[in-house]
Scaffold this active site. Structure first.
Site, PDB file in Angstrom:
ATOM      1  N   PHE A 115      55.475  38.980  23.654  1.00 14.63           N
ATOM      2  CA  PHE A 115      54.363  39.227  24.562  1.00 14.63           C
ATOM      3  C   PHE A 115      53.104  39.399  23.714  1.00 14.63           C
ATOM      4  CE2 PHE A 115      53.914  40.504  29.110  1.00 14.63           C
ATOM      5  CZ  PHE A 115      55.004  39.806  29.605  1.00 14.63           C
ATOM      6  N   GLN A 235      40.851  45.311  32.875  1.00 15.31           N
ATOM      7  CA  GLN A 235      41.406  44.135  32.212  1.00 15.31           C
ATOM      8  C   GLN A 235      41.397  42.891  33.094  1.00 15.31           C
ATOM      9  OE1 GLN A 235      45.885  43.773  31.204  1.00 15.31           O
ATOM     10  NE2 GLN A 235      44.855  43.851  29.236  1.00 15.31           N
ATOM     11  N   HIS A 237      43.207  39.452  33.204  1.00 15.54           N
ATOM     12  CA  HIS A 237      44.332  38.717  32.626  1.00 15.54           C
ATOM     13  C   HIS A 237      43.907  37.261  32.514  1.00 15.54           C
ATOM     14  CE1 HIS A 237      48.267  36.919  32.166  1.00 15.54           C
ATOM     15  NE2 HIS A 237      48.851  38.104  32.140  1.00 15.54           N
ATOM     16  N   LEU A 247      48.979  35.876  39.648  1.00 18.58           N
ATOM     17  CA  LEU A 247      49.252  35.973  38.222  1.00 18.58           C
ATOM     18  C   LEU A 247      50.281  34.956  37.739  1.00 18.58           C
ATOM     19  CD1 LEU A 247      48.408  37.897  35.858  1.00 18.58           C
ATOM     20  CD2 LEU A 247      50.761  38.689  36.000  1.00 18.58           C
ATOM     21  N   GLU A 250      52.231  36.324  31.214  1.00 17.70           N
ATOM     22  CA  GLU A 250      52.117  36.053  29.785  1.00 17.70           C
ATOM     23  C   GLU A 250      53.434  35.519  29.222  1.00 17.70           C
ATOM     24  OE1 GLU A 250      49.443  39.039  28.116  1.00 17.70           O
ATOM     25  OE2 GLU A 250      51.019  39.405  26.661  1.00 17.70           O
ATOM     26  N   ARG A 281      45.045  40.260  25.665  1.00 12.05           N
ATOM     27  CA  ARG A 281      44.437  39.627  26.835  1.00 12.05           C
ATOM     28  C   ARG A 281      42.924  39.559  26.768  1.00 12.05           C
ATOM     29  NH1 ARG A 281      48.606  42.474  31.078  1.00 12.05           N
ATOM     30  NH2 ARG A 281      50.329  41.099  30.504  1.00 12.05           N
ATOM     31  N   HIS A 347      42.931  42.330  36.770  1.00 10.11           N
ATOM     32  CA  HIS A 347      44.358  42.611  36.734  1.00 10.11           C
ATOM     33  C   HIS A 347      44.702  44.087  36.640  1.00 10.11           C
ATOM     34  CE1 HIS A 347      48.520  41.735  36.042  1.00 10.11           C
ATOM     35  NE2 HIS A 347      48.527  42.253  34.828  1.00 10.11           N
ATOM     36  N   ARG A 389      44.808  47.050  27.612  1.00  7.91           N
ATOM     37  CA  ARG A 389      46.248  47.269  27.646  1.00  7.91           C
ATOM     38  C   ARG A 389      46.993  46.048  27.122  1.00  7.91           C
ATOM     39  NH1 ARG A 389      50.420  45.835  31.158  1.00  7.91           N
ATOM     40  NH2 ARG A 389      49.159  45.165  32.928  1.00  7.91           N
TER      41      ARG A 389
HETATM   42  C1  LIG Z   1      51.034  40.451  39.283  1.00 10.39           C
HETATM   43  C2  LIG Z   1      51.226  41.562  38.288  1.00 10.39           C
HETATM   44  C3  LIG Z   1      52.111  41.408  37.236  1.00 10.39           C
HETATM   45  C4  LIG Z   1      52.303  42.426  36.316  1.00 10.39           C
HETATM   46  N1  LIG Z   1      53.206  42.255  35.289  1.00 10.39           N
HETATM   47  C5  LIG Z   1      53.420  43.265  34.418  1.00 10.39           C
HETATM   48  C6  LIG Z   1      54.391  43.148  33.388  1.00 10.39           C
HETATM   49  O1  LIG Z   1      55.060  42.127  33.241  1.00 10.39           O
HETATM   50  N2  LIG Z   1      54.568  44.180  32.545  1.00 10.39           N
HETATM   51  C7  LIG Z   1      53.860  45.343  32.673  1.00 10.39           C
HETATM   52  O2  LIG Z   1      54.079  46.255  31.885  1.00 10.39           O
HETATM   53  N3  LIG Z   1      52.947  45.490  33.649  1.00 10.39           N
HETATM   54  C8  LIG Z   1      52.708  44.483  34.529  1.00 10.39           C
HETATM   55  N4  LIG Z   1      51.781  44.640  35.523  1.00 10.39           N
HETATM   56  C9  LIG Z   1      51.131  45.933  35.718  1.00 10.39           C
HETATM   57  C10 LIG Z   1      52.031  46.899  36.452  1.00 10.39           C
HETATM   58  O3  LIG Z   1      52.908  46.203  37.273  1.00 10.39           O
HETATM   59  C11 LIG Z   1      51.270  47.873  37.322  1.00 10.39           C
HETATM   60  O4  LIG Z   1      50.259  48.455  36.599  1.00 10.39           O
HETATM   61  C12 LIG Z   1      52.213  48.960  37.796  1.00 10.39           C
HETATM   62  O5  LIG Z   1      53.306  48.394  38.456  1.00 10.39           O
HETATM   63  C13 LIG Z   1      51.563  49.976  38.683  1.00 10.39           C
HETATM   64  O6  LIG Z   1      52.564  50.891  39.102  1.00 10.39           O
HETATM   65  P1  LIG Z   1      52.234  52.217  39.854  1.00 10.39           P
HETATM   66  O7  LIG Z   1      53.498  52.938  40.067  1.00 10.39           O
HETATM   67  O8  LIG Z   1      51.136  52.911  39.155  1.00 10.39           O
HETATM   68  O9  LIG Z   1      51.628  51.684  41.222  1.00 10.39           O
HETATM   69  P2  LIG Z   1      52.306  50.818  42.413  1.00 10.39           P
HETATM   70  O10 LIG Z   1      53.610  50.268  42.071  1.00 10.39           O
HETATM   71  O11 LIG Z   1      51.316  49.891  42.958  1.00 10.39           O
HETATM   72  O12 LIG Z   1      52.535  51.892  43.482  1.00 10.39           O
HETATM   73  C14 LIG Z   1      51.469  52.495  44.171  1.00 10.39           C
HETATM   74  C15 LIG Z   1      52.085  53.226  45.302  1.00 10.39           C
HETATM   75  O13 LIG Z   1      51.137  54.108  45.848  1.00 10.39           O
HETATM   76  C16 LIG Z   1      51.154  54.009  47.240  1.00 10.39           C
HETATM   77  N5  LIG Z   1      49.843  54.422  47.714  1.00 10.39           N
HETATM   78  C17 LIG Z   1      48.631  53.945  47.357  1.00 10.39           C
HETATM   79  N6  LIG Z   1      47.661  54.605  48.004  1.00 10.39           N
HETATM   80  C18 LIG Z   1      48.275  55.539  48.773  1.00 10.39           C
HETATM   81  C19 LIG Z   1      47.818  56.536  49.679  1.00 10.39           C
HETATM   82  N7  LIG Z   1      46.518  56.698  49.944  1.00 10.39           N
HETATM   83  N8  LIG Z   1      48.730  57.295  50.297  1.00 10.39           N
HETATM   84  C20 LIG Z   1      50.059  57.120  50.066  1.00 10.39           C
HETATM   85  N9  LIG Z   1      50.536  56.203  49.223  1.00 10.39           N
HETATM   86  C21 LIG Z   1      49.652  55.415  48.589  1.00 10.39           C
HETATM   87  C22 LIG Z   1      51.560  52.602  47.546  1.00 10.39           C
HETATM   88  O14 LIG Z   1      52.159  52.517  48.796  1.00 10.39           O
HETATM   89  C23 LIG Z   1      52.565  52.338  46.435  1.00 10.39           C
HETATM   90  O15 LIG Z   1      53.833  52.763  46.831  1.00 10.39           O
HETATM   91  C24 LIG Z   1      51.574  43.613  36.441  1.00 10.39           C
HETATM   92  C25 LIG Z   1      50.674  43.772  37.488  1.00 10.39           C
HETATM   93  C26 LIG Z   1      50.481  42.746  38.405  1.00 10.39           C
HETATM   94  C27 LIG Z   1      49.470  42.920  39.476  1.00 10.39           C
END
Ligand SMILES: Cc1cc2nc3c(=O)[nH]c(=O)nc-3n(C[C@H](O)[C@H](O)[C@H](O)COP(=O)(O)OP(=O)(O)OC[C@H]3O[C@@H](n4cnc5c(N)ncnc54)[C@H](O)[C@@H]3O)c2cc1C
Ligand code: SF4
Ligand code: FES
Lengths: 574, 232
Positions: A115, A235, A237, A247, A250, A281, A347, A389
């Site tokens: 990566f 960031q 991407h 997306l 990578e 990135r 991203h 990141r």
């Molecule tokens: C397309 C894509 C590909 C990616 N690929 C990678 C990768 O290969 N490797 C890597 O390390 N990272 C990757 N990332 C980054 C990573 O996936 C995210 O940063 C990470 O999953 C975020 O996780 P989280 O638990 O913080 O938020 P999320 O998984 O988005 O969870 C947020 C949660 O909060 C809840 N929520 C939001 N607002 C409220 C509210 N007001 N009240 C109640 N609930 C709420 C939502 O319902 C959800 O359940 C990628 C990101 C994207 C967009």
């Protein structure tokens, strides 16, 4: 309606579920999520989760830590990076033991792939460090955690949108949530609360982020007078599907795909002779922008090609099946044959709610923790990503710091009692929601959002300068004024998404102002924050974290030092 | 171009029964049906209710009936469907409002099959070893995003809402054929019961409907075989 829980987790994504799994054996735990947890954006993550397992070649967590610090252009807090790189290994094994179906090596171990920015021996060459399950690693992590949480009998409140966090007397006592199906407000009293609500890429026109990525947690915290850290670092991407922003992981480059400009050149040779297409990135996104500005985009347009056609049908079909599916569905092409048209896509938010390494939210520049109040995941800023990141480090951050926060909360809840809540914490929210509902103004929320996304994309994007950043601040403030005049058509209580989308637009506007203002103030280029008028990194004046506070006069910026206890900042070349 | 949509509406606060409403919105041929729906919601009729999040077919929010077939609105392009595009909520689950159905009965059935790895042995200090071939046996069923398209397209489910349905069988399969899991026998017992796998009449609607192209019928066939020969 009133509920009592030892711990409340806001958000059912990777970070929230991980903390809930730690908490549930220790006390009553509720996960409140505006989406059903399985719809969280963690499920969209594709390429992998980083950990120096060394399953295919030698790898050390110290190298991983170094790459993280350098990748973040030295704005990373190095104590946090040390913990993350070290704990990564155990966190990934935990996931495997809970059933995560990683791809396997020939000898049955967890498979790993290269990566961007992940190297062996402090930058000597690329290393295979990202553990993966095809190109749906995030989907598998989310599934595995949700399954585990069901097994642990966590209480889920699905489609409950948190609209306010109760902070009184400097400590957190609970939250107010809106039940989407009924329009009812609920108050959850809790000894500890964790915010795990994800990012806010929806403020940009081209983004890989889900509709739900509206920065709710960050904005609610900011409105309580607590700071947001390093919000100028967002960031882009390098490889989003042209115009759509979807997306393309990578991992395509990790498996050997290359970037090509309109003249058929592998242009990354000029920008990163050592790591080429697998440079971090920020480096690759800038390179694409520069190629486009020099007229070397495809047909002179705003995009380049990501070519994976030489990888062979087998590799594409088995290692990148979802990418193949996206390309077929949305572009009508097969990446095993045709190059993919890509441009940088908004991203990931490096900045967010400042926390210590146990997830405790920090109230000011002296790092004073707020008792009972935690944050983890993309909404938080520990800061392990600094100014940029590295790929595969976000999923990792969710696991490592979601877990640490959960454990710290578990200790906190046995040591404390419920605090008294002032009566009727919902009242204020009921008023605010009723005011929004009653709105008959002439402004349309969808239209305002569209304008916001244009402003942020054009003026606070990959390349920045004073004039356009100042214009962005002004433009966002005007939008905020107009937002007061938003009118809604849906006056009902059942699944009124128009109301919630309007509320979320308010969050995005607040965060856009902070982002643009923090960027306008930082007179240097570092990581993802590239200033054409200040092209160099300036450690003497700017090796520090930004803290943005909401005050009566608007936004006040303060700064705090970076932890640089291991690796001294050096010029960053790849 | 202009796109015509015909949408089944129902608001429990105002309506006794569902009714149809037509809209015309501007769209590119390559736009998603979801884009057209959000165009309506954003600019013409804010009262339209639907679920959406990822917009690229990975979160499972936006399953609905599009021209009488279960589809993800974000994975169906305007140019690929006949107009007017007829949009209805998923069939067989209670409607909350417009295109939003109550998914709880669906998730209840999901939880019945023990959708989590069961193994109480002390794990090794590193990973459990699993060969590439062993891992491949359950690869297909790990792709499920729990969108409910399969279950709500199944005639057996329509006539008997107690039937576990294809999605739960897919989830069970994912664990039964995982070498690390120890509860296969328990799960097979559950699937062998009255409302389990034998309700499947191999009608193939589920395979047609699955946006993740999971070969559901094949997975169900493997479960049936495991039950008959007591081997998995
Ligand atoms: C397309 C894509 C590909 C990616 N690929 C990678 C990768 O290969 N490797 C890597 O390390 N990272 C990757 N990332 C980054 C990573 O996936 C995210 O940063 C990470 O999953 C975020 O996780 P989280 O638990 O913080 O938020 P999320 O998984 O988005 O969870 C947020 C949660 O909060 C809840 N929520 C939001 N607002 C409220 C509210 N007001 N009240 C109640 N609930 C709420 C939502 O319902 C959800 O359940 C990628 C990101 C994207 C967009
Ligand atoms: S098997 Fe396919 S159609 Fe059924 S719930 Fe899973 S993804 Fe949806
Ligand atoms: S919006 Fe996620 S599947 Fe359609």
């Amino acid at each position: 309606m009133y509920h009592n829980y030892d711990a409340v987790v806001i958000g059912g994504g990777g970070a929230g579920l991980m903390s809930a799994i730690q908490l549930s054996p220790k006390g009553s735990t509720a996960v409140l999520s505006k989406l059903h947890p399985m719809r969280s954006h963690t499920g969209a993550a594709q390429g992998g989760i980083g950990a120096a397992l060394g399953n295919l070649e030698e790898d050390l967590w110290e190298w991983h830590m170094f790459d993280t610090v350098k990748g973040g252009d030295y704005l990373v807090d190095q104590d946090a990076a040390e913990i993350m790189a070290q704990d990564a290994i155990e966190a990934v094994y935990d996931l495997e033991h809970w059933g995560l179906p990683f791809d396997r090596t020939a000898d049955g171990k967890i498979a790993q792939r290269p990566f961007g920015g992940h190297t062996r021996d402090y930058g000597k060459g690329i290393v295979r460090r990202a553990c993966y399950a095809a190109d749906r690693t995030g989907h598998m992590i989310l599934q595995t955690l949700y399954q585990r949480a069901i097994r642990n009998r966590v209480d889920f409140f699905d489609e409950f949108q948190v609209v306010d966090i109760c902070i009184e007397g400097g400590a957190c006592h609970g939250v107010v949530a809106y039940e989407i199906a009924t329009g009812e407000l609920h108050t959850f009293r809790a000894k500890a609360v964790i915010v795990a609500t994800g990012g806010f890429g929806r403020m940009f026109r081209v983004t890989s982020n889900a509709y739900s990525f509206t920065g709710d947690g960050q904005a609610m915290v900011y409105r309580k007078g607590l700071p947001l850290e390093d919000m100028e670092f967002f960031q882009f991407h390098p490889t989003g599907i042209r115009k759509m922003g979807i997306l393309i992981t990578e991992a395509v480059r990790g498996e050997g795909g290359i970037l090509v400009n309109g003249q058929g050149e592998r242009f990354m040779e000029r920008y990163s002779p050592n790591l080429l297409d697998l440079a971090p990135r920020d480096v690759v996104s800038r390179a694409i922008h520069k190629e486009v500005l020099a007229g070397r985009g495809i047909d002179g347009k705003e995009y380049v090609h990501l070519d994976a056609s030489h990888l062979g049908r087998d590799v594409v079909a088995t290692k990148l099946p979802d990418i193949q599916d996206f390309c077929r569905t949305y572009l009508g092409i097969d990446p095993a044959v045709d190059p993919i048209p890509v441009e940088p896509t908004a991203h990931y938010a490096m900045g967010g709610i400042p926390t210590d390494v146990d997830g405790q939210v920090l109230a000011d520049e002296t790092n004073r923790p707020v008792p009972g109040f935690y944050a983890a995941g993309e909404c938080a800023c520990v800061s392990v990503h600094g100014a940029n990141r590295l790929g595969s480090n976000s999923l990792l951050e969710l696991m490592v710091f979601g877990r640490r926060a959960g454990r710290h909360m578990a200790e906190h809840i046995v040591q404390t009692d419920f605090l008294e809540l002032k009566t009727g914490p919902e009242e204020r929210m009921r008023e605010e929601l009723d005011r929004l509902l009653a709105g008959t103004g002439s402004e349309n929320a969808a239209g305002l959002r569209k304008e916001l996304r244009e402003v942020m994309m054009n003026k606070v994007g990959v390349l920045r300068e004073q004039k356009t950043l100042d214009e962005a601040v002004e433009a966002v403030r005007e939008l905020k004024d107009r937002y007061r005049n938003v009118g809604l058509q849906d006056k009902g209580r059942t699944f009124n998404m128009e109301l919630l989308v309007a509320l979320e637009l308010g969050y995005l506007l607040d965060l856009a102002e902070v982002t643009a203002l923090s960027a306008a103030a930082r007179h240097e280029s570092r990581g993802a924050h590239t200033r054409e008028d200040y092209p160099d990194r300036d450690d003497e004046n700017w090796l520090k974290h930004t803290l943005a506070f909401r005050t009566d006069g608007g936004v006040t910026l303060k700064y705090k030092p970076v932890n640089v206890s291991f690796f001294e900042p050096k010029p960053r070349t790849y | 171009m202009d796109v015509k949509l015909r949408i089944k509406r129902f608001d429990p606060e105002r309506d006794d029964k569902p009714h149809w409403q037509e809209y015309t919105v501007p769209a590119e041929p390559t736009d998603r049906v979801l884009d057209a729906l959000l165009q309506i919601k954003g600019y013409q009729d804010g009262t339209l209710a639907l679920r959406r999040s990822c917009a690229h077919g990975v979160c499972g929010s936006c399953a609905m009936r599009i021209n009488h077939l279960n589809r993800l609105a974000c994975k169906t392009l305007v140019k690929d469907v006949k107009q007017p595009i007829v949009i209805e909520p998923l069939k067989g689950l209670p409607v909350i409002k417009d295109l939003v159905v109550d998914m709880e009965p669906f998730f209840e059935k999901f939880r019945i099959v023990k959708p989590f790895l069961v193994n109480d042995e002390t794990p090794p200090p590193t990973e459990w070893r699993q060969s590439i071939e062993e891992r491949a046996r359950f690869d297909d069923t790990t792709k499920c995003i729990l969108c409910a398209s399969c279950t709500t397209s199944c005639p057996s489910f329509w006539t008997n809402s107690e039937y576990l349905g294809p999605a739960s069988l897919v989830q069970a399969h994912r664990f039964i054929f995982d070498t690390r899991d120890r509860a296969a026998a328990e799960r097979l017992d559950i699937l062998n019961a009255r409302e389990g796998v034998w309700r499947c009449r191999t009608i193939f609607n589920c395979v047609e409907a699955c946006p993740r192209e999971i070969n559901i019928t094949k997975a169900i066939g493997q479960i049936k075989k495991a039950l008959v020969y007591n081997r998995f």
